[in-house]
Design a protein around this motif. Structure first.
Motif, PDB file in Angstrom:
ATOM      1  N   LEU A  32       0.819  -1.219   0.000  1.00  7.52           N
ATOM      2  CA  LEU A  32       0.000   0.000   0.000  1.00  7.52           C
ATOM      3  C   LEU A  32       0.851   1.267   0.000  1.00  7.52           C
ATOM      4  CD1 LEU A  32      -2.885  -0.997   2.423  1.00  7.52           C
ATOM      5  CD2 LEU A  32      -2.944  -0.858  -0.076  1.00  7.52           C
ATOM      6  N   ALA A  33       2.038   1.186   0.580  1.00  3.99           N
ATOM      7  CA  ALA A  33       2.896   2.385   0.609  1.00  3.99           C
ATOM      8  C   ALA A  33       3.538   2.631  -0.747  1.00  3.99           C
ATOM      9  CB  ALA A  33       3.981   2.234   1.670  1.00  3.99           C
ATOM     10  N   LYS A  34       3.735   1.585  -1.530  1.00  2.00           N
ATOM     11  CA  LYS A  34       4.531   1.742  -2.752  1.00  2.00           C
ATOM     12  C   LYS A  34       3.722   1.804  -4.038  1.00  2.00           C
ATOM     13  CE  LYS A  34       8.406   1.830  -0.538  1.00  2.00           C
ATOM     14  NZ  LYS A  34       9.050   3.156  -0.350  1.00  2.00           N
ATOM     15  N   ILE A  35       2.544   1.163  -4.096  1.00  4.59           N
ATOM     16  CA  ILE A  35       1.817   1.225  -5.374  1.00  4.59           C
ATOM     17  C   ILE A  35       1.435   2.669  -5.670  1.00  4.59           C
ATOM     18  CG2 ILE A  35       0.908  -1.119  -5.716  1.00  4.59           C
ATOM     19  CD1 ILE A  35      -1.604  -0.284  -4.275  1.00  4.59           C
ATOM     20  N   GLY A  36       1.499   3.000  -6.958  1.00  2.00           N
ATOM     21  CA  GLY A  36       1.145   4.356  -7.354  1.00  2.00           C
ATOM     22  C   GLY A  36       2.208   5.389  -7.010  1.00  2.00           C
ATOM     23  N   THR A  37       3.394   4.927  -6.627  1.00  2.00           N
ATOM     24  CA  THR A  37       4.482   5.874  -6.337  1.00  2.00           C
ATOM     25  C   THR A  37       5.637   5.611  -7.296  1.00  2.00           C
ATOM     26  OG1 THR A  37       5.843   4.531  -4.831  1.00  2.00           O
ATOM     27  CG2 THR A  37       3.908   5.636  -3.881  1.00  2.00           C
TER      28      THR A  37
ATOM     29  N   GLU B   2      11.380   6.418   3.867  1.00  2.00           N
ATOM     30  CA  GLU B   2      11.331   6.607   2.405  1.00  2.00           C
ATOM     31  C   GLU B   2      10.133   7.445   1.952  1.00  2.00           C
ATOM     32  OE1 GLU B   2      13.186   2.125   1.701  1.00  2.00           O
ATOM     33  OE2 GLU B   2      11.089   2.527   1.256  1.00  2.00           O
ATOM     34  N   PHE B   3       9.267   7.811   2.895  1.00  2.00           N
ATOM     35  CA  PHE B   3       8.013   8.474   2.510  1.00  2.00           C
ATOM     36  C   PHE B   3       8.254   9.887   1.990  1.00  2.00           C
ATOM     37  CE2 PHE B   3       4.329  11.107   3.106  1.00  2.00           C
ATOM     38  CZ  PHE B   3       3.338  10.322   2.523  1.00  2.00           C
ATOM     39  N   ASP B   4       7.563  10.218   0.916  1.00  2.00           N
ATOM     40  CA  ASP B   4       7.637  11.585   0.382  1.00  2.00           C
ATOM     41  C   ASP B   4       6.396  11.799  -0.489  1.00  2.00           C
ATOM     42  OD1 ASP B   4       8.240  14.001  -0.773  1.00  2.00           O
ATOM     43  OD2 ASP B   4      10.301  13.451  -1.283  1.00  2.00           O
ATOM     44  N   PHE B   5       5.641  12.856  -0.228  1.00  2.00           N
ATOM     45  CA  PHE B   5       4.452  13.128  -1.049  1.00  2.00           C
ATOM     46  C   PHE B   5       4.827  13.258  -2.524  1.00  2.00           C
ATOM     47  CE2 PHE B   5       2.609  14.853   2.987  1.00  2.00           C
ATOM     48  CZ  PHE B   5       1.557  13.956   3.063  1.00  2.00           C
ATOM     49  N   ALA B   6       6.021  13.779  -2.775  1.00  2.00           N
ATOM     50  CA  ALA B   6       6.439  14.013  -4.162  1.00  2.00           C
ATOM     51  C   ALA B   6       6.537  12.710  -4.958  1.00  2.00           C
ATOM     52  CB  ALA B   6       7.782  14.739  -4.181  1.00  2.00           C
ATOM     53  N   LYS B   7       6.638  11.580  -4.256  1.00  2.00           N
ATOM     54  CA  LYS B   7       6.744  10.292  -4.971  1.00  2.00           C
ATOM     55  C   LYS B   7       5.376   9.752  -5.394  1.00  2.00           C
ATOM     56  CE  LYS B   7      10.854   8.584  -2.524  1.00  2.00           C
ATOM     57  NZ  LYS B   7      11.286   7.579  -1.535  1.00  2.00           N
ATOM     58  N   ILE B   8       4.306  10.317  -4.847  1.00  2.00           N
ATOM     59  CA  ILE B   8       2.966   9.801  -5.162  1.00  2.00           C
ATOM     60  C   ILE B   8       2.520  10.362  -6.510  1.00  2.00           C
ATOM     61  CG2 ILE B   8       0.557   9.666  -4.399  1.00  2.00           C
ATOM     62  CD1 ILE B   8       1.553   9.977  -1.533  1.00  2.00           C
TER      63      ILE B   8
ATOM     64  N   GLU C 205       8.502  -3.177  -3.584  1.00  2.00           N
ATOM     65  CA  GLU C 205       9.279  -4.262  -2.983  1.00  2.00           C
ATOM     66  C   GLU C 205       8.953  -4.312  -1.495  1.00  2.00           C
ATOM     67  OE1 GLU C 205      11.305  -6.399  -4.417  1.00  2.00           O
ATOM     68  OE2 GLU C 205      11.062  -5.505  -6.415  1.00  2.00           O
ATOM     69  N   PRO C 206       9.089  -5.519  -0.912  1.00  2.00           N
ATOM     70  CA  PRO C 206       8.770  -5.593   0.514  1.00  2.00           C
ATOM     71  C   PRO C 206       9.774  -4.845   1.387  1.00  2.00           C
ATOM     72  CG  PRO C 206       9.615  -7.702  -0.280  1.00  2.00           C
ATOM     73  CD  PRO C 206       9.452  -6.818  -1.479  1.00  2.00           C
ATOM     74  N   ARG C 207       9.284  -4.277   2.450  1.00  2.00           N
ATOM     75  CA  ARG C 207      10.121  -3.689   3.493  1.00  2.00           C
ATOM     76  C   ARG C 207       9.806  -4.445   4.772  1.00  2.00           C
ATOM     77  NH1 ARG C 207      11.585  -1.880  -0.544  1.00  2.00           N
ATOM     78  NH2 ARG C 207      11.995   0.277  -1.124  1.00  2.00           N
ATOM     79  N   GLN C 208      10.814  -4.537   5.647  1.00  2.00           N
ATOM     80  CA  GLN C 208      10.605  -5.340   6.850  1.00  2.00           C
ATOM     81  C   GLN C 208      10.040  -4.549   8.017  1.00  2.00           C
ATOM     82  OE1 GLN C 208      13.682  -8.201   7.796  1.00  2.00           O
ATOM     83  NE2 GLN C 208      14.427  -8.086   5.696  1.00  2.00           N
ATOM     84  N   SER C 209      10.069  -3.222   7.929  1.00  2.45           N
ATOM     85  CA  SER C 209       9.515  -2.456   9.051  1.00  2.45           C
ATOM     86  C   SER C 209       8.829  -1.191   8.559  1.00  2.45           C
ATOM     87  CB  SER C 209      10.614  -2.083  10.039  1.00  2.45           C
ATOM     88  OG  SER C 209      11.422  -1.063   9.476  1.00  2.45           O
ATOM     89  N   LEU C 210       7.870  -0.732   9.367  1.00  2.88           N
ATOM     90  CA  LEU C 210       7.180   0.512   9.053  1.00  2.88           C
ATOM     91  C   LEU C 210       8.162   1.677   9.126  1.00  2.88           C
ATOM     92  CD1 LEU C 210       3.895  -0.021  11.105  1.00  2.88           C
ATOM     93  CD2 LEU C 210       4.111  -0.005   8.602  1.00  2.88           C
TER      94      LEU C 210
END
Ligand code: GLU
Length: 442
Positions: A264-269, A285-291, A274-279
């Motif tokens: 859910l964090a990566k689709i559409g960005t 890695e979060f950035d609005f600019a990537k959405i 790819e899987p990540r092991q922790s929140l």
């Protein structure tokens, strides 16, 4: 200090779309060292239930989305009344007397003339008002939009401008006195000092009205980020399948919460999915600019594949609590032997049966199996045992390649495919291996 909120209505189970809203808010808050509040939007008493509210807590907990504070709108009606009176004093709310049927008729007349369904403010006409009041009608209350251009810089969409003359004045309070979503949301956002409203793009139009309400109440206007909604593989709305895409059903299906969160964090960005092991990793890695601006495609098969990839990455320590030990076999060795073959963690039980049995062997080549049984070396065994043993069997029988490995796998596991035998064999051990090569269930 960044303060965001996730504001679900407890009128159904959280589905992947809601979960994405919660997650993106949470990741942004963590990235900024801010706060994530949970607000239960339960002013709709007829549709809200305690059971759905409890499910929201359970589902967020499963995903690991801890909150820094929570409240229910039903506890805060006094705040909304105060806000309402403030708008009334400022001349920004007015009573409306039309029935739902009358409004519907108006809308169809407008549609027939190809005009947008904007409420005509007939209740503001003194003659109408006097007549409807005299009939004893109970009013609902609308916010009087400024009918001017409202603009903001959306953190996902960039500059947005909406002319509120193209919109109907939103209803704030129903005939029965109940608040609809619009005003409580703004009053809470002010009261809870929300700095960023992060939600799906289905709320973009609401935002224009809400900005006017923020301003009319004298509250600071938060920043807004509206991300595109989730759609299915070929762009279809997810709404029909949301039942099977509830967090509850994903959990019951044995999907890893971090697989759901990673997906859910990566689709559409612009990041790779790819899987990540922790929140925490996802937050970093979060950035609005990537959405992106295009809808994000939610494909259940991709989630399953990502779940498998995640399991393949995980060390035993990450799953130890959920992978019961097999007698006499170190958990690490078992996990290492099987993880590459897992799609869901629930597959572990079938893998455990391959080791400790009972396995009903399939004897494809009885002579080869008998020779192989006789050539099994004494224990202790390790990962090198398989190579030495099969070489010896090959030398004795002349069998090679598939002709050698296929009958051995069928005899030892009863299956065509499965974990690497060089890792599995030492776990199966000599006694069970001998029995299975002789065709005995063991
Ligand atoms: N309860 C609203 C919803 O679920 C909240 C929207 C918002 O974030 O303001 O759509």
């Amino acid at each position: 200090m960044v303060v965001v909120r996730f504001a679900p209505s407890p009128t159904g189970l959280l589905h992947v779309g809601n979960a994405r809203t919660a997650l993106l808010n949470w990741l942004f808050a963590k990235k900024m060292g801010g706060k994530f509040l949970l607000r239960i939007d339960d002013t709709d008493a007829a549709r809200s239930t305690k059971a759905f509210e409890e499910a929201i807590y359970r589902d967020l907990d499963w995903l690991g989305l801890t909150h820094d504070g929570t409240d229910r709108q039903i506890n805060r009606l006094a705040v909304y009344s105060t806000a309402f009176y403030k708008l009334q004093a400022a001349g920004r709310v007015y009573p409306c007397f039309e029935t739902e049927a009358e409004l519907e008729r108006q809308r169809s007349l407008l549609a027939a003339r190809r005009l947008p369904p904007v409420y005509n403010r007939a209740s503001l006409e003194p003659a109408n008002k006097a007549k409807w009041e005299a009939e004893g009608r109970k009013p609902h209350w609308r916010f009087k939009l400024s009918r001017s251009k409202v603009s903001w810089t959306d953190l996902v969409r960039g500059p947005v401008e909406i002319d509120t003359a193209t919109m109907s004045d939103p209803v704030l309070v129903r005939e029965d006195g109940a608040f609809l979503y619009t005003l409580p949301s703004v009053a809470d956002d002010i009261d809870m000092a929300i700095t960023h409203v992060v939600r799906g793009e289905d709320h973009v139009t609401n935002t224009a009205a809400q900005i006017e309400i923020f301003e009319a109440l004298g509250g600071p206007v938060p920043k807004f980020a509206h991300f595109p909604l989730l759609v299915g593989a070929s762009g279809e709305a997810l709404s029909k399948r949301l039942g099977s895409l509830s967090l509850e059903s994903l959990r019951e299906d044995g999907v890893e919460p971090m697989a759901v969160a990673s997906y859910l964090a990566k689709i559409g960005t612009s990041d790779s999915v790819e899987p990540r092991q922790s929140l925490g990793e996802l937050a970093g890695e979060f950035d609005f600019a990537k959405i992106g601006r295009a809808p994000a495609h939610f494909v259940p098969e991709e989630l399953t594949a990502l779940n498998a990839k995640l399991l393949h990455l995980l060390p035993y320590s990450a799953v130890a609590a959920r992978v019961p030990p097999l007698s006499g076999i170190p958990g690490e060795a078992f996990w290492d032997a099987i993880k590459a073959n897992l799609t869901k963690l629930g597959d572990v039980a079938a893998m455990a049966r391959l080791v400790t049995g009972p396995v009903t062997p399939v004897i494809e080549d009885a002579a080869l199996a008998a020779t192989a049984a006789a050539l099994l070396p004494p224990e202790p065994w390790d990962e090198g045992t398989w190579g030495l043993w099969t070489k010896a069997v090959s030398a004795e029988t002349g069998a090679k390649g598939r002709g050698l490995f296929h009958p051995l796998r069928l005899a030892l596991t009863g299956l065509e495919h499965g974990p690497e035998l060089k890792k599995l064999l030492p776990l199966i051990g000599r006694d069970r291996s001998v029995a299975r090569l002789k065709g005995e269930t063991a």
